[in-house]
Design an enzyme around this catalytic site. Structure first.
Site, PDB file in Angstrom:
ATOM      1  N   LYS A 269      38.389 -27.494 -25.378  1.00  0.00           N
ATOM      2  CA  LYS A 269      38.008 -28.917 -25.762  1.00  0.00           C
ATOM      3  C   LYS A 269      37.489 -28.762 -27.014  1.00  0.00           C
ATOM      4  CE  LYS A 269      37.020 -33.843 -25.130  1.00  0.00           C
ATOM      5  NZ  LYS A 269      36.652 -34.783 -24.134  1.00  0.00           N
ATOM      6  N   ASP A 274      33.731 -37.775 -30.582  1.00  0.00           N
ATOM      7  CA  ASP A 274      34.258 -38.565 -30.143  1.00  0.00           C
ATOM      8  C   ASP A 274      34.006 -39.336 -30.224  1.00  0.00           C
ATOM      9  OD1 ASP A 274      35.568 -39.788 -27.643  1.00  0.00           O
ATOM     10  OD2 ASP A 274      35.377 -38.790 -26.199  1.00  0.00           O
ATOM     11  N   LYS A 281      33.382 -46.289 -27.920  1.00  0.00           N
ATOM     12  CA  LYS A 281      31.954 -46.371 -26.908  1.00  0.00           C
ATOM     13  C   LYS A 281      31.081 -46.968 -27.195  1.00  0.00           C
ATOM     14  CE  LYS A 281      32.815 -41.409 -26.025  1.00  0.00           C
ATOM     15  NZ  LYS A 281      33.363 -41.172 -24.313  1.00  0.00           N
ATOM     16  N   ASP A 292      31.456 -33.259 -27.322  1.00  0.00           N
ATOM     17  CA  ASP A 292      32.733 -32.984 -26.797  1.00  0.00           C
ATOM     18  C   ASP A 292      33.273 -31.826 -27.067  1.00  0.00           C
ATOM     19  OD1 ASP A 292      33.605 -34.654 -25.452  1.00  0.00           O
ATOM     20  OD2 ASP A 292      34.715 -35.794 -26.146  1.00  0.00           O
ATOM     21  N   ASP A 351      39.896 -43.051 -25.917  1.00  0.00           N
ATOM     22  CA  ASP A 351      38.401 -42.268 -25.885  1.00  0.00           C
ATOM     23  C   ASP A 351      39.333 -41.038 -23.891  1.00  0.00           C
ATOM     24  OD1 ASP A 351      36.302 -41.726 -24.702  1.00  0.00           O
ATOM     25  OD2 ASP A 351      35.966 -43.338 -24.060  1.00  0.00           O
ATOM     26  N   GLU A 353      41.234 -38.880 -24.316  1.00  0.00           N
ATOM     27  CA  GLU A 353      41.768 -37.648 -25.351  1.00  0.00           C
ATOM     28  C   GLU A 353      41.962 -36.381 -25.066  1.00  0.00           C
ATOM     29  OE1 GLU A 353      38.145 -38.364 -25.949  1.00  0.00           O
ATOM     30  OE2 GLU A 353      37.580 -36.776 -26.486  1.00  0.00           O
ATOM     31  N   ARG A 355      42.435 -34.651 -22.914  1.00  0.00           N
ATOM     32  CA  ARG A 355      43.313 -33.521 -22.559  1.00  0.00           C
ATOM     33  C   ARG A 355      44.794 -33.502 -22.881  1.00  0.00           C
ATOM     34  NH1 ARG A 355      42.706 -39.174 -18.438  1.00  0.00           N
ATOM     35  NH2 ARG A 355      41.049 -37.939 -18.755  1.00  0.00           N
TER      36      ARG A 355
HETATM   37  N1  BES Z   1      34.454 -36.626 -23.914  1.00  0.00           N
HETATM   38  C1  BES Z   1      33.929 -38.022 -23.276  1.00  0.00           C
HETATM   39  C2  BES Z   1      33.875 -37.881 -21.835  1.00  0.00           C
HETATM   40  C3  BES Z   1      32.327 -37.104 -21.477  1.00  0.00           C
HETATM   41  C4  BES Z   1      31.470 -38.200 -20.804  1.00  0.00           C
HETATM   42  C5  BES Z   1      31.850 -35.988 -21.714  1.00  0.00           C
HETATM   43  C6  BES Z   1      29.755 -38.062 -20.937  1.00  0.00           C
HETATM   44  C7  BES Z   1      30.498 -35.827 -21.349  1.00  0.00           C
HETATM   45  C8  BES Z   1      29.449 -37.045 -21.111  1.00  0.00           C
HETATM   46  C9  BES Z   1      35.401 -38.235 -22.754  1.00  0.00           C
HETATM   47  O1  BES Z   1      36.874 -37.755 -24.107  1.00  0.00           O
HETATM   48  C10 BES Z   1      35.873 -39.911 -22.580  1.00  0.00           C
HETATM   49  O2  BES Z   1      35.532 -40.351 -22.908  1.00  0.00           O
HETATM   50  N2  BES Z   1      36.621 -39.185 -20.708  1.00  0.00           N
HETATM   51  C11 BES Z   1      36.768 -41.216 -19.943  1.00  0.00           C
HETATM   52  C12 BES Z   1      37.975 -41.041 -19.935  1.00  0.00           C
HETATM   53  C13 BES Z   1      38.534 -42.528 -18.879  1.00  0.00           C
HETATM   54  C14 BES Z   1      38.878 -42.990 -20.668  1.00  0.00           C
HETATM   55  C15 BES Z   1      39.990 -41.790 -18.500  1.00  0.00           C
HETATM   56  C16 BES Z   1      35.736 -41.689 -19.083  1.00  0.00           C
HETATM   57  O3  BES Z   1      35.005 -40.234 -18.959  1.00  0.00           O
HETATM   58  O4  BES Z   1      35.410 -42.232 -19.610  1.00  0.00           O
HETATM   59 ZN    ZN Z   2      36.118 -36.264 -25.359  1.00  0.00          ZN
HETATM   60 ZN    ZN Z   3      36.776 -39.662 -24.999  1.00  0.00          ZN
END
Ligand code: BES
Ligand code: ZN
Ligand code: ZN
Length: 503
Positions: A269, A274, A281, A292, A351, A353, A355
């Protein structure tokens, strides 16, 4: 830092510091530590008797030799309890030692091969761990510091000294392997620590190209138009909100003749920042999202390591790189897009993204003839809730490949934990309006597994392992081989996997 192995007697070394060790509870040191103690007229034994040296894990004592032996300093590194001691402890100890020796006047260090003596561990594995620990432990990201912050300086040379010439012969290639592993890991750290205004997708592509060219690897970067032609609507939906063009990187290594395709695809990824997109966020801690793209960096770095170590198999590294920004053209929650394999996706949260970019990247890996796919991603915050920063999550459709990834990680001193992929979780990616949706419904939990379940829809029957490294990618302080900032988790696991698969 230069690391090399030599045959010789540690008591005669004129290095700025020599490193010996002690197990917890030992009152009268043996082996090399005993020899140094005798040369110092029993100074180490006396410090043990006084309670100044206890041999506890993490304990580092610097003893001044005041002219009794050629080296002015002896470091006695605590090994902890003998029954708990292993190669991972050696890697961590070596990292702690080079940091403790950040002081004026220490440029050269000579070390015995911890673990290969009284502990009876294989000398090669111990030597590799010392090389890795020294290089990983001394890592610092200083690119944007205009003046050197500290006057203390860094250890410049570590020499592993082994008395026994036959053991020394296996130590030399092990040190070389450790150096490759650690340099690759530090490359990943350098990329992941870069701020997002400097490391745009284009800049990341440029760095990856340099790495690939220097290592003699094939390199290709697909542009937006290429992705449009391939129908990569999922990846492109993430890039839409950004002024920066997306890049889809391919780095190829061919280590066997005959047969086409790839024995292994590593897919990382590469979200260079992000923001969350329209599902933006919160402000606090958002700066961490410059990392990220850690999965992509791990893949680029692992490909470099693989190119040097030359296992007999074909490996392709793929990195979908883009920003996730809330620009005026950005994807909206509720939008439906179509991935390269025709699957329609309802985007409920922009968010989620990671996947989305991995979906098309995995499809491309399979089109390129990948027999196995391993993806690595900072995919979910939920993995931190589940596992903290102690290990990373592993999910799979193939127990055999997952066991190989777990073994490769264990050999690297990286802890993993497998999460279940029961078919009941499939419910959570079902959409009312499209084939699948990119988030779970409401608060039914299992966020990390839902992310994996989404990606699984694109891997078909190809053996696949998903590594969610979101809990371990950034360290808050120096701790053994793990340093503050980008940790480099995953790089050595991936290199080991390629080496093991080729065996
Ligand atoms: N990049 C984030 C995940 C992340 C969070 C990495 C904290 C490192 C530290 C990812 O893209 C994300 O935002 N995931 C969301 C998914 C949700 C919206 C289903 C999450 O984990 O909140
Ligand atoms: Zn992310
Ligand atoms: Zn994200």
């Amino acid at each position: 830092m230069e690391i090399r192995a030599e045959t010789g007697d540690i008591t005669l070394s004129a290095a700025d510091a020599i490193v010996v060790n002690l197990f917890e509870g030992v009152t009268s040191p043996g082996g090399a530590t005993g020899a140094v103690d005798r040369a110092l007229d029993g100074a180490i034994s006396r410090l043990i008797a006084q309670g100044d040296i206890r041999g506890k894990s993490g304990e580092i004592t610097v003893v001044h030799t005041l002219g009794k032996i050629p080296s002015p300093r002896v470091v006695v590194a605590g090994l902890g309890r003998q029954q708990e001691f292993d190669v991972d402890a050696i890697r961590n100890l070596s990292a702690n030692v080079v940091r403790a020796l950040r002081r004026p006047g220490v440029k050269t260090v000579a070390s015995i091969v911890h673990g290969a003596g009284i502990a009876g561990l294989p000398a090669a594995a111990c030597a590799q761990a010392i090389a890795e620990g020294s290089l990983l432990g001394s890592y610092r990201f200083t690119t944007y510091k205009s003046a050197k912050e500290e006057e203390n300086g860094e250890v410049e040379t570590v020499v592993l000294l082994e008395n026994n010439p036959s053991k020394a012969a296996e130590i030399v290639p092990a040190v070389a392997r450790g150096v490759v592993m650690a340099r690759a890991t530090n490359l990943q750290r350098d990329l992941a620590n870069e701020p997002a205004n400097h490391l745009t997708p284009s800049a990341l592509a440029g760095r990856a190209r340099q790495v690939a060219e220097a290592a003699g690897l094939e390199f290709e970067a697909l542009e937006r138009a290429d992705m449009e032609r391939k129908g990569m609507g999922s990846l492109l939906s993430v890039a839409k909100g950004s002024a920066q063009p997306p890049k889809l990187l391919r780095i190829a290594y061919r280590g066997r003749t005959g047969g086409d395709g790839y024995d292994l695809a590593l897919v990382g990824k590469g979200i260079t920042f992000d923001t969350g997109g329209i599902s933006i966020k919160p402000a606090a801690g958002m700066d961490a999202m410059k990392a990220d793209m850690t999965g992509a960096a791990a893949v680029i770095a692992a490909m470099e390591g693989i190119a040097v170590l030359k296992p007999a198999l074909n490996v392709v590294g793929i990195a979908p790189c883009t920003e996730n920004m809330p620009g005026s053209a950005a994807t909206r929650p509720g939008d439906v897009v179509t991935a390269m394999n025709g699957t329609t996706i309802e985007i409920l949260n922009t968010d989620a993204e990671g996947r989305l970019v991995l979906a098309d990247a995995v499809c491309w890996a399979r089109e390129l003839g990948a027999k196995r796919v391993v993806d690595i991603a900072t995919l979910t915050g939920a993995v931190t809730t589940a596992l903290g920063d102690v290990c990373y999550g592993i999910m799979t459709n193939n127990g055999e490949l997952a066991a190989k990834v777990e073994a490769a990680a264990a050999a690297a001193g990286e802890k993993t934990w497998r999460l279940p992929m029961f078919k009941e979780y499939d419910e959570l990616v079902k959409s009312d309006v499209a084939d699948i949706k990119n988030t779970g419904t409401g608060n039914r939990g299992a966020g990390t597994i839902v992310g994996a379940k989404f990606i699984e829809r694109f891997v078909g029957d190809t053996p696949w392992v998903h590594m969610d490294i979101a809990g371990v990618d950034i360290g808050d302080k120096d701790r053994g081989w793990v340093t503050k900032g980008a940790t480099g988790y995953g790089v050595r696991s991936l290199i080991n996997l390629a080496l093991h698969l080729a065996e």
